[in-house]
Design an enzyme around this catalytic site. Structure first.
Site, PDB file in Angstrom:
ATOM      1  CG  ASP A  18      72.147 104.042  45.426  1.00 49.85           C
ATOM      2  OD1 ASP A  18      73.179 104.088  44.714  1.00 49.85           O
ATOM      3  OD2 ASP A  18      71.681 104.890  46.216  1.00 49.85           O
ATOM      4  CE1 TYR A  34      73.674 109.646  50.076  1.00 47.06           C
ATOM      5  CE2 TYR A  34      71.826 109.968  49.199  1.00 47.06           C
ATOM      6  CZ  TYR A  34      72.683 110.776  49.428  1.00 47.06           C
ATOM      7  OH  TYR A  34      73.397 111.589  49.145  1.00 47.06           O
ATOM      8  NE  ARG A  41      57.456 118.008  30.506  1.00 45.17           N
ATOM      9  CZ  ARG A  41      56.439 117.888  29.813  1.00 45.17           C
ATOM     10  NH1 ARG A  41      55.802 116.591  29.855  1.00 45.17           N
ATOM     11  NH2 ARG A  41      55.450 118.746  29.211  1.00 45.17           N
ATOM     12  CE  LYS A  64      77.186 111.846  45.255  1.00 43.31           C
ATOM     13  NZ  LYS A  64      76.359 110.847  45.873  1.00 43.31           N
TER      14      LYS A  64
HETATM   15  C1  PLP Z   1      74.883 110.880  46.254  1.00 43.85           C
HETATM   16  C2  PLP Z   1      74.197 109.722  46.559  1.00 43.85           C
HETATM   17  C3  PLP Z   1      72.748 109.774  46.169  1.00 43.85           C
HETATM   18  C4  PLP Z   1      72.026 111.008  45.598  1.00 43.85           C
HETATM   19  O1  PLP Z   1      72.478 111.221  44.572  1.00 43.85           O
HETATM   20  P1  PLP Z   1      72.339 112.824  43.958  1.00 43.85           P
HETATM   21  O2  PLP Z   1      72.969 112.872  42.923  1.00 43.85           O
HETATM   22  O3  PLP Z   1      72.865 113.680  45.027  1.00 43.85           O
HETATM   23  O4  PLP Z   1      70.889 113.160  43.870  1.00 43.85           O
HETATM   24  C5  PLP Z   1      71.990 108.418  46.505  1.00 43.85           C
HETATM   25  N1  PLP Z   1      72.617 107.325  46.830  1.00 43.85           N
HETATM   26  C6  PLP Z   1      73.944 107.423  47.068  1.00 43.85           C
HETATM   27  C7  PLP Z   1      74.655 106.007  47.347  1.00 43.85           C
HETATM   28  C8  PLP Z   1      74.701 108.448  46.846  1.00 43.85           C
HETATM   29  O5  PLP Z   1      76.045 108.375  47.276  1.00 43.85           O
END
Ligand code: PLP
Length: 399
Positions: A191, A118, A61, A216
């Site tokens: 983000d 989001y 951890r 992603k």
């Molecule tokens: C998918 C996504 C998230 C969340 O990510 P996870 O890996 O599914 O927890 C946050 N912000 C954006 C813009 C996303 O496309």
């Protein structure tokens, strides 16, 4: 102390310890191996003591060599000084917001977030911050006058930013917002999942924390979930490490290794995806059965000027388009032969999603209308297939 093994032991005891904790002979693996170990052994008390103090490995951890390799690659990708892996993109956002407060040295009171943030982040702010006394203000971040008015009226701790919003791909002036945050004594958390560092590196424009859903574009192959927070100032890293060690939002080492592999080809993938996106978006915009295309690389997009001025050569690998009213959405989706209907983005596959049914399902039709999200709106994440094949599939479905 080593070697911690004896042939005088019982056979069963020998099998428990045989082969373990060997020191490595010369020759290093070119690619970081998967360290699945959750515990680390030290030859001396001094060394163990150092590890527990943060200089070395002691417990999963608190750190793992495979994760550290992934974190270094992420820091390099975003031009940051350090990075912390997290179990998902949402964990990255949560960790960055908590760390932003800790680095300010005061409890969070006020966060400004984009109005079109989001979906899961909206829920996080509503259910995991607001009930603990944090005021959440929302703002159209493309409107700097609106942001200035909020900053003048409130003592703001964090400005939360998304570059390339979902699903209309609005572009914010990152440097201008970060400068305002710094002048105001607020932290910025970005983000950057949809833009990717190939489009913009917010830390180089003054942002404090950049979060990714590494699920992603970083991973890119739709086979792993993970996240990361990258920091501009190394001093912010301790707050993130504290979150992982205490709240336990750690990424598994297998996932770290998978995403590390993905990062190696991210520039190749994303460059091709961006190059195809503009070609496909232009093609769709000219199609008689398409009412409208939302891509910041097209002059028809409301933020085309901002994109031209503030982004690099790339405008992202995603866009949205509205089917003409005469076209049946159901029939269109039915006729697609290669393009996948999913609820994710950034993979090697070309994928569509229907915001009214997926990401913005929780909103009423009126709320969607206010945000410019019609029932005929289709979000596209361009894959690495040849642009001609992507166009051919859309052509078939639109005919
Ligand atoms: C998918 C996504 C998230 C969340 O990510 P996870 O890996 O599914 O927890 C946050 N912000 C954006 C813009 C996303 O496309």
């Amino acid at each position: 102390m080593p070697p911690k093994f004896s042939t005088t032991w019982d056979y069963s005891t020998q099998l428990v310890h045989a082969g373990e904790r060997l020191s490595h002979p010369p020759g290093r693996p070119t690619t970081t191996p998967l360290y699945s170990s959750s515990t680390y052994y030290h030859d001396t008390l001094d060394s163990f003591n150092d590890a527990l103090g943060g200089h070395g490995y002691a417990y999963g951890r608190n750190g793992n060599p495979t994760n550290v390799a992934y974190e270094q690659a992420c820091a390099t990708a975003e031009g940051g000084t350090a990075a912390m892996s997290t179990a998902s993109g949402m964990a990255a956002i949560y960790s960055a917001l908590l760390a932003a407060g800790r680095t300010l040295g005061r409890p969070l009171h006020t966060i400004i977030a984009p109005r079109d943030v989001y979906g899961a982040t909206t829920v996080m702010l509503r259910d995991f911050f607001a009930p603990y006394g944090v005021t959440i203000l929302t703002c159209d971040m493309t409107d700097l006058h609106a942001l200035d008015a909020l900053l003048a009226a409130h003592k703001v701790d964090v400005i939360y930013i998304e570059q390339l919003s979902n699903p209309l791909f609005r572009v914010v002036d990152m440097a201008a917002i970060c400068a305002r945050a710094q002048a105001h004594g607020a932290r910025t958390v970005v983000d950057n999942t949809i833009a990717t560092p190939l489009v913009q590196k917010p830390l180089l424009l003054g942002a404090d924390f950049v979060c990714h859903s590494a699920t992603k574009y970083f991973a890119g192959h739709g086979d792993v979930s993970g996240g990361v927070v990258v920091v501009r100032e190394h001093s912010s890293y301790a707050a993130l490490a504290h979150n992982n060690a205490t709240v336990g939002m750690v990424l598994g080492p297998y996932e770290a290794q998978q995403i590390l592999r993905g990062i190696k080809t991210m520039p190749l993938r994303v460059e091709r995806q961006n190059a195809s996106a503009i070609v496909v978006a232009e093609w769709l915009e000219a199609h008689k059965n398409v009412a409208r295309v939302y891509y910041p690389g097209l002059p028809s997009h409301p933020d085309y000027a901002t994109a031209k001025r503030t982004l690099g050569a790339r405008m992202g690998a995603m866009f949205a388009f509205e089917l003409a009213e005469s076209v049946s959405l159901e029939r269109f989706i039915d006729r697609l032969q290669m393009i996948l209907m999913v609820s994710t983005l950034g993979d090697i596959y070309t994928m569509i999603s229907i915001p009214a049914l997926a990401s913005h399902r929780g909103l009423t039709p009126q709320e969607r209308a206010v945000r410019g999200i019609s029932d005929q709106l289709i979000r596209v994440s361009i894959g690495i297939e040849a642009a001609d094949d992507i166009i051919a599939d859309f052509d078939h479905a639109l005919a």
